[in-house]
Scaffold this motif. Structure first.
Motif, PDB file in Angstrom:
ATOM      1  N   GLY A 142      42.983 -64.344 109.542  1.00 35.97           N
ATOM      2  CA  GLY A 142      44.274 -63.820 109.964  1.00 35.97           C
ATOM      3  C   GLY A 142      44.182 -62.654 110.929  1.00 35.97           C
ATOM      4  N   PRO A 183      47.973 -62.394 115.594  1.00 36.55           N
ATOM      5  CA  PRO A 183      49.259 -61.714 115.453  1.00 36.55           C
ATOM      6  C   PRO A 183      50.333 -62.493 114.705  1.00 36.55           C
ATOM      7  N   ASN A 184      50.128 -63.766 114.463  1.00 33.67           N
ATOM      8  CA  ASN A 184      51.217 -64.529 113.853  1.00 33.67           C
ATOM      9  C   ASN A 184      50.919 -65.094 112.474  1.00 33.67           C
ATOM     10  N   VAL A 185      49.680 -64.946 111.992  1.00 28.06           N
ATOM     11  CA  VAL A 185      49.369 -65.541 110.691  1.00 28.06           C
ATOM     12  C   VAL A 185      48.580 -64.611 109.776  1.00 28.06           C
ATOM     13  N   PHE A 186      48.847 -64.752 108.484  1.00 32.15           N
ATOM     14  CA  PHE A 186      48.039 -64.115 107.446  1.00 32.15           C
ATOM     15  C   PHE A 186      46.771 -64.950 107.262  1.00 32.15           C
ATOM     16  N   PRO A 187      45.850 -64.497 106.420  1.00 36.69           N
ATOM     17  CA  PRO A 187      44.669 -65.320 106.123  1.00 36.69           C
ATOM     18  C   PRO A 187      45.076 -66.734 105.691  1.00 36.69           C
ATOM     19  N   ARG A 192      48.502 -54.789 108.660  1.00 39.70           N
ATOM     20  CA  ARG A 192      49.748 -55.339 108.106  1.00 39.70           C
ATOM     21  C   ARG A 192      50.269 -54.516 106.940  1.00 39.70           C
ATOM     22  N   ASN A 200      52.048 -56.406 112.972  1.00 42.59           N
ATOM     23  CA  ASN A 200      51.229 -57.614 113.143  1.00 42.59           C
ATOM     24  C   ASN A 200      50.438 -57.570 114.449  1.00 42.59           C
ATOM     25  N   ASN A 201      50.368 -56.387 115.052  1.00 40.01           N
ATOM     26  CA  ASN A 201      49.619 -56.261 116.308  1.00 40.01           C
ATOM     27  C   ASN A 201      48.116 -56.284 116.057  1.00 40.01           C
ATOM     28  N   ILE A 202      47.639 -57.407 115.577  1.00 39.33           N
ATOM     29  CA  ILE A 202      46.207 -57.548 115.330  1.00 39.33           C
ATOM     30  C   ILE A 202      45.750 -58.863 115.936  1.00 39.33           C
ATOM     31  N   LEU A 221      56.243 -56.504 104.289  1.00 40.17           N
ATOM     32  CA  LEU A 221      55.274 -56.682 105.365  1.00 40.17           C
ATOM     33  C   LEU A 221      56.051 -57.013 106.634  1.00 40.17           C
ATOM     34  N   PRO A 222      55.499 -56.641 107.791  1.00 39.17           N
ATOM     35  CA  PRO A 222      56.228 -56.878 109.039  1.00 39.17           C
ATOM     36  C   PRO A 222      56.420 -58.373 109.300  1.00 39.17           C
ATOM     37  N   GLU A 223      57.602 -58.757 109.745  1.00 39.65           N
ATOM     38  CA  GLU A 223      57.865 -60.191 109.914  1.00 39.65           C
ATOM     39  C   GLU A 223      57.755 -60.646 111.363  1.00 39.65           C
ATOM     40  N   LYS A 224      57.857 -59.710 112.265  1.00 39.45           N
ATOM     41  CA  LYS A 224      57.806 -60.089 113.679  1.00 39.45           C
ATOM     42  C   LYS A 224      56.344 -60.306 114.087  1.00 39.45           C
ATOM     43  N   PRO A 225      56.010 -61.486 114.633  1.00 37.00           N
ATOM     44  CA  PRO A 225      54.634 -61.667 115.107  1.00 37.00           C
ATOM     45  C   PRO A 225      54.249 -60.565 116.096  1.00 37.00           C
ATOM     46  N   GLY A 226      52.996 -60.185 116.068  1.00 38.26           N
ATOM     47  CA  GLY A 226      52.545 -59.086 116.920  1.00 38.26           C
ATOM     48  C   GLY A 226      52.184 -59.548 118.321  1.00 38.26           C
ATOM     49  N   VAL A 234      53.398 -65.280 109.427  1.00 38.36           N
ATOM     50  CA  VAL A 234      54.034 -64.007 109.064  1.00 38.36           C
ATOM     51  C   VAL A 234      55.552 -64.103 109.099  1.00 38.36           C
TER      52      VAL A 234
END
Ligand code: SF4
Ligand code: SF4
Ligand code: SF4
Ligand code: FES
Lengths: 352, 529
Positions: free
Chosen positions: B189, B192-196, A338, A344-346, B219-224, B201
Motif C-alpha cells: 500500500g 496513494p489510493n490503496v491500503f495494504p 495514513r 494518502n500522499n504516499i 483515516l483520510p479518504e481522498k486518494p493522495g 482508501v
C-alpha cells in the motif's frame, strides 16, 4: 499397466521410462558418486566416476548417461566398479596440479572428497604437465587450468544453464582445454560474468577473485537470503565468516533461480561495507550538515511535521517509499502517513 | 506477473515485447533461453536488436512508441483471418465487439506504416502466435514507460485474451518488475489510493477496518498524489514537507535540472538512505538506514513470491532499521505501535490485514517462500492467476484502444529519438553497484548508443565524445556505435550522474499511473570540435 522395474544390486527398483540410471537411483535416495554430472544439462560422461556394472555389458557404464531399461541388472559396488572408479580418481589427480594445501577450493572440492573416499595414498603430479599461466585479467574470475580436470561442467553451465554461450572446448586431444570464443581473456568474449562456471567448477580451476583468501570453506556458515537487485528474486547463500560476507552462491534447488545468479546477484554484495555509508543522523545548519543524535533528529522531524499539519493540514506532507527495501518498511511508512500524519500522499517508484 | 518464472523454462511459445531481459533480468532470461534452445518459439518485439534477438525466430523492430498500433495490427489479422480463440473469448471475456471494431481500423498496412515494420511481418507474428497455445507474453518498461503505458499494457492483455492464453501454465501476461521489491511496495500500500492488499482508501469499509486495526478514529479518504505531483508541489508550495525514503529522485526522474530546482525549493526535506546521494544534498535531515542483509524482512518478487531476507551483520555506526525509524516518528507524534520487529509487523499486521497474504506467516517462508494469493494457512500459494480463464473479477475485459504518438516526436531541430533503460553491470543510479568492487571495471561510464548510419552521417567515430541535447538539457558522453541500435535512435541509461539520460528525458506522464515517458523524447546529437 505393469510397473517399470529394474534390479539395483539385486533389489527390484521402480523407475520412470526415460530416466537415466542416476536419476532413477537418486529418486529413491540411493547414492552413486558423480563428478561431471550437472543437473538440468545434457550428460557428457566425461569423468567416469559414476561407473556401474550392468549384466550383459562388456564395459562398465556411466550411470549419468545410461538410460534404464526394463529388467536391467545393475551393480554399483562390485570390486571392479570400485577399483575402476578409484583408478579414475587417481588419473584425474595426476592430470594436473592438485596441491590442496594452497588451493582456494580446498574443503569445497569434489576431487578432494573423492580422493579421501577412495583412500588415495599418493599424489603424483603429471610429468608432462603443461604450464598454464593463471589468468585473472578481469575483476571476478581466476582461471588456473593447471587444476582443470576437463569435466566440462563449466561449459555445460554456461551453455545450458545460463545460456550465455561464452565458453566451449577448444583444441583437440591432449591439448584440449576450456576456451572463450577466441581463446582470449574473458573480457574480450561473450562472457557476461555471471560466474556460473565458477559456481559449478568442482575443483580449484575456476575460483572467485573477490573471495580469494577471505575464508576456507569450513570456516563459513551459510545464510539464505534474497537478491537485492532485480524483481526475479533469486535465492542466494551468503557465505559468512566473522559476520562478513566472503562470497555469494546460488541456492541450488531454490525457486525461481534453481542454482543460477547473474553478475549483480553474485558479485554486487559488498556495497554494504563501503566507507561512504551513512552512519549517523545529519541535520542541515547554515547550509552544511552536522551530526546529530537520533533523539534530536527524530524530534526535529516529528516536530516539523506536527507544525506543518497544524498550519497547512496533513496533505501538505508527502512521502516516497523505497521499492528496494523490505515489505515491512513500506508497510510502516504508509501506516505513518495514513494513520499518524493523516494523508494518502504516499507513493513509491512503482513504475521503474 | 500472472505466471511464474518456472514457466519461462517450460514455455512452448514466447513473445517478448519491450524487455531487454538479458541485461535487466538476467536469470529470467536464462530460463527463457533454456526453453528456446529446447525448441520453444521466440518472437522479440523491440526497436533495438537486444541480445535476446540472437536466439529469436523473429525480431520485430517496431518504432519506439508504436506498440498499440502494432498490437492492434496483429489482432486485426487474428480477427480477419479467424485465428483467435472464439470459445475462450465467448466464455471468459467481454467487450469483444468493441475491440473488434477498433482493431478493424488497424489493417496490417496501416499498423505497418505507423510501426515501421512490414505488413507481412505483422501477419507472420499473428499466424505464429495463433499456431501454438498457450503462448507466454513478457514485457518490461518498454511497455509502461510511455504516456500511453496503461494502454500498452491493456493491449498486451487484449492480445493474450484474444489468443485464449490467460489462465494457463506457460501463458499469461507477465511484466518483469524492475526493482527487487516494487511488487512488495505496491502490495504494502505504498500507493496513494490503496491500503495494504489493494483495498481502496475511498472505500468506507476498508477505512473502517484499517482505522480499527491501527487504533485511530478516522483515516483520510481522498486518494493522495503521486511522485511527479509531489515534486511539482515543492515548487508551488502545496507540499511543505517531503519524506524521501531510499529513492534517488535527483537522478531517476526525468529532466534532472527541473527536479533539482524543485528539491531545492522544499521547505522541509527528509531523506532516509544508506548512502549520501544526489538527492540527500537537498535534505534538511538525513536519517541513516540499515541495508540489505542488516535486518530481517521479506521481499516480494515479480512472480508474487514472498521471500525471506536475513540478517548477516548489524548496520554500521548508528544506522537503524527503516521500520524502527518510522515507528519512532509515530511515537513522537503521539502513537505507540506495538509491533517491534519485521516478523511481528508481518505476522501480526500485514498478513492479518491483506486477505491475499492471510496465509503467509514467517514460519512458512523458511525455504522457497510463498506466492500470493495464499489466503489461508492451508493454502499452498498460487503459481498462476486466472486459472482456466476464470478472471478474479468476473470476465476479462477486452478494451478497444487507439494508438497515440509519444508526447515529443522528432522534428528538424531535434531529429532523433532518445530511448533509455538499464545495462547489465549496473543498477539504477549505482548507489549499490558503483560501490561493489569490480562492477565499475566492467562498465565505467555512460555511453550514447548510436547506429552505424548516424555515425557515418555525423562523422562520429566509435568511442569519441559527443554531445546529446534535448529541449531540457545537454550532456557530453562517449559515442558507442553499435548494430543494436537502428537508424534514428539514440539509446542511453541513467546509471552515471555524468551523462545521465535524465538530463534529457521528457517529464510527460501517463495520465493514470503518472509513469514518465522515459522511452521516448526528441534529441539532437552534435560532433564536438
Ligand atoms: S561467467 Fe557466465 S558467461 Fe562467463 S564463462 Fe562463466 S558461465 Fe559463461
Ligand atoms: S574449469 Fe573446472 S568445471 Fe571447467 S572443465 Fe575444468 S575442472 Fe571442469
Ligand atoms: S541474481 Fe540477477 S537476475 Fe537474480 S534477482 Fe539478482 S539481479 Fe535479478
Ligand atoms: S558423473 Fe557420470 S561420467 Fe561424470
Amino acid at each position: 499397466m505393469k510397473k517399470a522395474i529394474f534390479l539395483l544390486n539385486g533389489k527390484e527398483t521402480p523407475y520412470r521410462p526415460g530416466q537415466t540410471l542416476l536419476e532413477a537411483t537418486q529418486a529413491i535416495g540411493f547414492h552413486i558418486p558423480t563428478l561431471c554430472h550437472l543437473k538440468e544439462t545434457t550428460p557428457t560422461g566425461a569423468c567416469r566416476i559414476c561407473l556401474v556394472e550392468i549384466t550383459g555389458a562388456r564395459s562398465l557404464m556411466a550411470a549419468c548417461s545410461t538410460p534404464v531399461a526394463e529388467g536391467m541388472e545393475v551393480f554399483t559396488e562390485t570390486e571392479r566398479v570400485h577399483n575402476t572408479r578409484k583408478l579414475n580418481v587417481e588419473l584425474l589427480l595426476a592430470s594436473g596440479k592438485h596441491d590442496c594445501l594452497i588451493c582456494e577450493a580446498s574443503g569445497d572440492c569434489r576431487l578432494q572428497e573423492l580422493a579421501y573416499y577412495y583412500g588415495i595414498k599418493e599424489l603424483k603430479f603429471s610429468q608432462d604437465e603443461k604450464f598454464y599461466p593463471t589468468d585473472d585479467d578481469n575483476p571476478f574470475i581466476i582461471r588456473d587450468f593447471s587444476r582443470c580436470i576437463r569435466c566440462g561442467r563449466c561449459i555445460q553451465a554456461c551453455n545450458e544453464l545460463v545460456v550465455n554461450r561464452a565458453i566451449s572446448y577448444g583444441y583437440r586431444g591432449k591439448n584440449s582445454k576450456v576456451v572463450t570464443g577466441g581463446d582470449g581473456p574473458y573480457t574480450d568474449s561473450e562472457c557476461v560474468f555471471c560466474g556460473q562456471c565458477v559456481e559449478v567448477c568442482p575443483v580449484g580451476a575456476l575460483t572467485e577473485k573477490k573471495a580469494k583468501g577471505k575464508a576456507r570453506a569450513w570456516e563459513t556458515n551459510k545464510i539464505r537470503t534474497t537478491c537485492p537487485y532485480c524483481g526475479v528474486g533469486c535465492q542466494q547463500w551468503l557465505h559468512v565468516k566473522d559476520g562478513k560476507i566472503a562470497k555469494v552462491t546460488a541456492v541450488e534447488d531454490g525457486e525461481p533461480n534453481m542454482g543460477r545468479l547473474c553478475v549483480k546477484g553474485r558479485f554486487g554484495y559488498d556495497f554494504i561495507y563501503s566507507e561512504e555509508r551513512l552512519k549517523t543522523p545529519l541535520i542541515r545548519e547554515n547550509g552544511n550538515f552536522r551530526e546529530a543524535s537520533w533523539d534530536e533528529a527524530l524530534d526535529l522531524v516529528a516536530g516539523k511535521f506536527k507544525e506543518i499539519i497544524a498550519t497547512h493540514g496533513p496533505d501538505a506532507i508527502a512521502g516516497v517509499s523505497c521499492a528496494r527495501s523490505i515489505n515491512e518498511d513500506s508497510y510502516q511508512m504508509q501506516k505513518l502517513f495514513r494513520a499518524v500524519i493523516g494523508t494518502n500522499n504516499i507513493d513509491h517508484c512503482a513504475r521503474t | 506477473m500472472t505466471n511464474s518464472f518456472a514457466d519461462f523454462a517450460k514455455a512452448k511459445m514466447i513473445l517478448v515485447i519491450g524487455s531487454n531481459m538479458t541485461e535487466a533480468h538476467p536469470v529470467a532470461a536464462s530460463l527463457l533461453k533454456m526453453a528456446v534452445i529446447g525448441g520453444a518459439g521466440l518472437i522479440v518485439v523491440d526497436p533495438r536488436r537486444t541480445p535476446l534477438v540472437d536466439l529469436a525466430n523473429l525480431h520485430v523492430p517496431i518504432k519506439v512508441g508504436s506498440d498499440v498500433a502494432f498490437l492492434n495490427g496483429v489482432m486485426n489479422v487474428l480477427v480477419t483471418e479467424d485465428l483467435y480463440d472464439k470459445k475462450y473469448v465467448e466464455s471468459c471475456t467481454m467487450g469483444f465487439e468493441d475491440l473488434k471494431k477498433k482493431v478493424l481500423e488497424y489493417p496490417p498496412e496501416r499498423a505497418a506504416a505507423i510501426s515501421g515494420v512490414s505488413a507481412e511481418m505483422i501477419r507472420d507474428v499473428a499466424r505464429r502466435l495463433a499456431a501454438v497455445r498457450p503462448a507466454m507474453l513478457m514485457y518490461t518498461l518498454g511497455i509502461t514507460e510511455h504516456i500511453c503505458g496503461v494502454n500498452n499494457v491493456m493491449s498486451c492483455a487484449n492480445l493474450q485474451m484474444l489468443l485464449g492464453n490467460v489462465g494457463f501454465e506457460c501463458g499469461g501476461v507477465n511484466p518483469l518488475r524492475g526493482q527487487n521489491n516494487v511488487q512488495g511496495a505496491c502490495d504494502m500500500g505504498a500507493l496513494p489510493n490503496v491500503f495494504p492488499g489493494y483495498q481502496r482508501v475511498d472505500n468506507p469499509h476498508a477505512r473502517e477496518k484499517f482505522a480499527a486495526a491501527w487504533k485511530v478514529e478516522k483515516l483520510p479518504e481522498k486518494p493522495g498524489i503521486m511522485i511527479p505531483q509531489m515534486i511539482e508541489g515543492l515548487l508551488d508550495g502545496k507540499v511543505k514537507a517531503f519524506y524521501v525514503f531510499g529513492e534517488n529522485l535527483a537522478n531517476t526522474e526525468p529532466d534532472i535540472r527541473h527536479v533539482e530546482h524543485c528539491l531545492g525549493s522544499a521547505e522541509f526535506l527528509v531523506c532516509q538512505d544508506i548512502f549520501p546521494t544526489e538527492t540527500t544534498r537537498f535534505a534538511h535531515v538525513v536519517l541513516p538506514a540499515a541495508a540489505w542483509s542488516e535486518n530481517d524482512g521479506t521481499f516480494t518478487s515479480s512472480e508474487r513470491r514472498v521471500n525471506r531476507v536475513r540478517t548477516v551483520s548489524a548496520p554500521p555506526g548508528g544506522a537503524k532499521p527503516n521500520w524502527w525509524i518510522f515507528k519512532e516518528i509515530a511515537k513522537r507524534m503521539g502513537q505507540d505501535w506495538e509491533t517491534n520487529s519485521a516478523q511481528e509487523i508481518w505476522d501480526n499486521e500485514v498478513s492479518q490485514l491483506a486477505p491475499s497474504l492471510g496465509g503467509i506467516k514467517y514460519f512458512r517462508l523458511e525455504k522457497d517462500g510463498l506466492q500470493w494469493p495464499a489466503p489461508s494457512l492451508e493454502h499452498q500459494g498460487t503459481s498462476f492467476l486466472h486459472k482456466e480463464g476464470c478472471f478474479t473479477c468476473g470476465l476479462g475485459v477486452l478494451a478497444p484502444i487507439d494508438w497515440i504518438p509519444p508526447a515529443e516526436v522528432p522534428d528538424a531541430e531535434y531529429p532523433l529519438v532518445l530511448s533509455t533503460g538499464r545495462r547489465l553491470y549496473h543498477y539504477h543510479t549505482r548507489t549499490q553497484t558503483g560501490r561493489s568492487q569490480g562492477l565499475n571495471d566492467l562498465l565505467g561510464e555512460e555511453t550514447a548508443d548510436i547506429s552505424e548510419a548516424e555515425a557515418e552521417k555525423y562523422g562520429i567515430e566509435h568511442g569519441e565524445m559527443i554531445a546529446v541535447k534535448s529541449r531540457r538539457g545537454r550532456v557530453v558522453v562517449k559515442a558507442n556505435v553499435t548494430e543494436q541500435v537502428p537508424e534514428g535512435l539514440v539509446w542511453m541509461a541513467f546509471h552515471f550522474r555524468e551523462g545521465c539520460a535524465n538530463w534529457l528525458t521528457n517529464p510527460a506522464y501517463d495520465p493514470i499511473t503518472q509513469t514518465a515517458e522515459y522511452k521516448a523524447c526528441a534529441v539532437a546529437i552534435e560532433k564536438l570540435a
